[in-house]
Motif scaffolding. Structure first.
Motif, PDB file in Angstrom:
ATOM      1  N   ALA A  52       6.592   6.358 -15.572  1.00 57.90           N
ATOM      2  CA  ALA A  52       5.759   5.452 -14.838  1.00 57.90           C
ATOM      3  C   ALA A  52       5.463   3.979 -15.337  1.00 57.90           C
ATOM      4  N   ARG A  53       5.739   4.017 -16.591  1.00 61.28           N
ATOM      5  CA  ARG A  53       5.568   2.600 -17.152  1.00 61.28           C
ATOM      6  C   ARG A  53       6.637   1.633 -16.839  1.00 61.28           C
ATOM      7  N   LYS A  84       1.759   9.476  -6.069  1.00 62.66           N
ATOM      8  CA  LYS A  84       2.610  10.742  -5.420  1.00 62.66           C
ATOM      9  C   LYS A  84       3.287  11.114  -6.898  1.00 62.66           C
ATOM     10  N   PHE A  85       4.022  10.332  -7.294  1.00 60.72           N
ATOM     11  CA  PHE A  85       5.241  10.629  -8.331  1.00 60.72           C
ATOM     12  C   PHE A  85       4.560  10.873  -9.629  1.00 60.72           C
ATOM     13  N   TYR A  86       3.555  10.005 -10.104  1.00 63.30           N
ATOM     14  CA  TYR A  86       3.218  10.045 -11.424  1.00 63.30           C
ATOM     15  C   TYR A  86       1.544  10.783 -11.520  1.00 63.30           C
ATOM     16  N   GLY A  87       0.801  10.629 -10.540  1.00 64.42           N
ATOM     17  CA  GLY A  87      -0.605  11.139 -10.836  1.00 64.42           C
ATOM     18  C   GLY A  87      -0.643  12.804 -10.509  1.00 64.42           C
ATOM     19  N   SER A  88      -1.907  12.913 -11.018  1.00 68.99           N
ATOM     20  CA  SER A  88      -2.250  14.342 -10.740  1.00 68.99           C
ATOM     21  C   SER A  88      -2.433  14.372  -9.109  1.00 68.99           C
ATOM     22  N   SER A  89      -2.436  15.782  -9.009  1.00 69.43           N
ATOM     23  CA  SER A  89      -2.724  15.902  -7.341  1.00 69.43           C
ATOM     24  C   SER A  89      -3.797  15.591  -6.739  1.00 69.43           C
ATOM     25  N   ALA A  90      -4.958  15.688  -7.704  1.00 62.97           N
ATOM     26  CA  ALA A  90      -6.110  15.072  -7.160  1.00 62.97           C
ATOM     27  C   ALA A  90      -6.149  13.475  -7.178  1.00 62.97           C
ATOM     28  N   LEU A  91      -5.304  12.817  -8.220  1.00 68.30           N
ATOM     29  CA  LEU A  91      -5.308  11.439  -7.931  1.00 68.30           C
ATOM     30  C   LEU A  91      -4.415  11.036  -6.672  1.00 68.30           C
ATOM     31  N   SER A  92      -3.478  11.753  -6.213  1.00 69.50           N
ATOM     32  CA  SER A  92      -2.702  11.456  -4.885  1.00 69.50           C
ATOM     33  C   SER A  92      -3.458  11.415  -3.775  1.00 69.50           C
ATOM     34  N   LYS A  93      -4.531  12.475  -3.901  1.00 77.52           N
ATOM     35  CA  LYS A  93      -5.552  12.785  -2.790  1.00 77.52           C
ATOM     36  C   LYS A  93      -6.461  11.480  -2.978  1.00 77.52           C
ATOM     37  N   GLU A  99       0.911  -1.288  -0.065  1.00 80.07           N
ATOM     38  CA  GLU A  99      -0.041  -0.053  -0.123  1.00 80.07           C
ATOM     39  C   GLU A  99       0.763   1.181  -0.027  1.00 80.07           C
ATOM     40  N   GLN A 100       2.121   1.300   0.834  1.00 80.12           N
ATOM     41  CA  GLN A 100       2.942   2.436   0.819  1.00 80.12           C
ATOM     42  C   GLN A 100       3.811   2.625  -0.805  1.00 80.12           C
ATOM     43  N   ALA A 101       3.834   1.497  -1.235  1.00 84.09           N
ATOM     44  CA  ALA A 101       4.318   1.774  -2.556  1.00 84.09           C
ATOM     45  C   ALA A 101       3.453   2.213  -3.475  1.00 84.09           C
ATOM     46  N   GLU A 102       2.313   1.591  -3.585  1.00 90.02           N
ATOM     47  CA  GLU A 102       1.170   2.183  -4.533  1.00 90.02           C
ATOM     48  C   GLU A 102       1.055   3.749  -4.101  1.00 90.02           C
ATOM     49  N   ARG A 103       0.866   4.106  -3.057  1.00 90.45           N
ATOM     50  CA  ARG A 103       0.658   5.596  -2.521  1.00 90.45           C
ATOM     51  C   ARG A 103       1.810   6.573  -3.022  1.00 90.45           C
ATOM     52  N   LEU A 104       3.227   6.059  -3.018  1.00 88.43           N
ATOM     53  CA  LEU A 104       4.515   6.546  -3.564  1.00 88.43           C
ATOM     54  C   LEU A 104       4.347   6.749  -4.824  1.00 88.43           C
ATOM     55  N   PHE A 105       4.129   5.699  -5.599  1.00 86.79           N
ATOM     56  CA  PHE A 105       3.724   5.849  -7.099  1.00 86.79           C
ATOM     57  C   PHE A 105       2.794   6.678  -7.521  1.00 86.79           C
ATOM     58  N   ALA A 161      13.199   4.028  -0.031  1.00 85.63           N
ATOM     59  CA  ALA A 161      14.311   5.004  -0.723  1.00 85.63           C
ATOM     60  C   ALA A 161      14.784   4.446  -1.911  1.00 85.63           C
ATOM     61  N   SER A 162      14.650   3.039  -2.326  1.00 84.89           N
ATOM     62  CA  SER A 162      14.907   2.531  -3.413  1.00 84.89           C
ATOM     63  C   SER A 162      13.817   2.643  -4.428  1.00 84.89           C
ATOM     64  N   LEU A 163      12.539   2.559  -3.961  1.00 85.23           N
ATOM     65  CA  LEU A 163      11.372   2.866  -4.906  1.00 85.23           C
ATOM     66  C   LEU A 163      11.496   4.099  -5.427  1.00 85.23           C
ATOM     67  N   GLN A 164      11.696   5.367  -4.236  1.00 85.25           N
ATOM     68  CA  GLN A 164      11.886   6.637  -4.674  1.00 85.25           C
ATOM     69  C   GLN A 164      12.850   6.924  -5.768  1.00 85.25           C
ATOM     70  N   GLY A 165      14.048   6.397  -5.779  1.00 81.09           N
ATOM     71  CA  GLY A 165      15.258   6.485  -6.791  1.00 81.09           C
ATOM     72  C   GLY A 165      14.758   5.987  -8.091  1.00 81.09           C
ATOM     73  N   LEU A 166      14.195   4.884  -7.927  1.00 80.19           N
ATOM     74  CA  LEU A 166      13.627   4.297  -9.307  1.00 80.19           C
ATOM     75  C   LEU A 166      12.445   5.284  -9.954  1.00 80.19           C
ATOM     76  N   PHE A 167      11.599   5.910  -9.101  1.00 85.19           N
ATOM     77  CA  PHE A 167      10.597   6.456  -9.926  1.00 85.19           C
ATOM     78  C   PHE A 167      11.245   7.981 -10.206  1.00 85.19           C
ATOM     79  N   ILE A 168      12.349   8.431  -9.517  1.00 89.08           N
ATOM     80  CA  ILE A 168      12.900   9.729  -9.922  1.00 89.08           C
ATOM     81  C   ILE A 168      13.389   9.684 -11.327  1.00 89.08           C
ATOM     82  N   ARG A 169      14.044   8.134 -11.800  1.00 92.67           N
ATOM     83  CA  ARG A 169      14.946   7.983 -12.899  1.00 92.67           C
ATOM     84  C   ARG A 169      14.157   7.560 -13.725  1.00 92.67           C
ATOM     85  N   ASN A 170      12.826   7.225 -13.657  1.00 97.15           N
ATOM     86  CA  ASN A 170      12.036   6.527 -14.629  1.00 97.15           C
ATOM     87  C   ASN A 170      10.548   6.800 -14.749  1.00 97.15           C
TER      88      ASN A 170
END
Length: 172
Positions: free
Chosen positions: A154-155, A73-82, A65-71, A143-152
């Motif tokens: 969404a798909r 936050k990184f790739y969705g709209s502000s409405a989606l992250s809420k 669930e945490q990984a999904e929320r982080l994802f 932290a590893s997930l965050q690094g992955l999301f920063i460098r890549n």
């Protein structure tokens, strides 16, 4: 002063000195001290006794669930992250607006803007991957997930989560 001898560090601070600094005669009141360790089980009970350490919090590896929320936050709209899915956006997915800003988010140059529904699906895939890996005894840090999301994008990121998972350490 820390000196290094081979792979061990030697400190001029004694354990007794550390305990005195935490709650001895010269210690101050009304303070918050954060102590961190990768090996909680190796700590001396005198260091973490009640009254000296009042709150113990575990900052563990990612849950699905945490990984999904982080994802999201990184790739969705502000409405989606809420948690709002299917909000109206006048621009088509894949189209950048002025200065690369779409749906309250700044996009990297060349990054494709995805519809909220696709971000939700990819986020669910990330969640399922993390949960499946945990069931197999493998984990990934936030932290590893965050690094992955920063460098890549969404798909790409959703397909690479499994490659970050490592066997869960056992009482080393």
């Amino acid at each position: 002063m820390l000196t290094r001898t081979h792979t061990r560090f030697k400190s001029s601070v004694t354990f007794s000195g550390l305990l005195n600094a935490l709650d001895g005669v010269a210690s101050s009141e009304e303070r918050i001290i954060f102590m961190t360790t990768n090996h909680y089980d190796r700590l001396d009970p005198a260091l973490i006794r009640p009254g000296r350490v009042d709150i113990h919090e575990i900052l563990d590896d990612a849950q699905g669930e945490q990984a999904e929320r982080l994802f999201r936050k990184f790739y969705g709209s502000s409405a989606l992250s809420k948690g709002i899915v299917g909000g109206v956006d006048e621009r088509e997915p894949g189209q950048l607006g002025l200065a690369g800003v779409v749906k309250d988010r700044v996009w990297r140059e060349g990054e494709e803007v995805l519809a909220d529904e696709e971000v939700v699906e990819l986020g669910q895939h990330v969640r399922q991957t993390v949960e499946r890996m945990r069931a197999e005894g493998k984990t990934v840090s936030m932290a590893s997930l965050q690094g992955l999301f920063i460098r890549n994008g969404a798909r790409e990121a959703s397909g690479l989560v499994e490659s970050l998972c490592r066997p869960t350490p056992t009482g080393e």
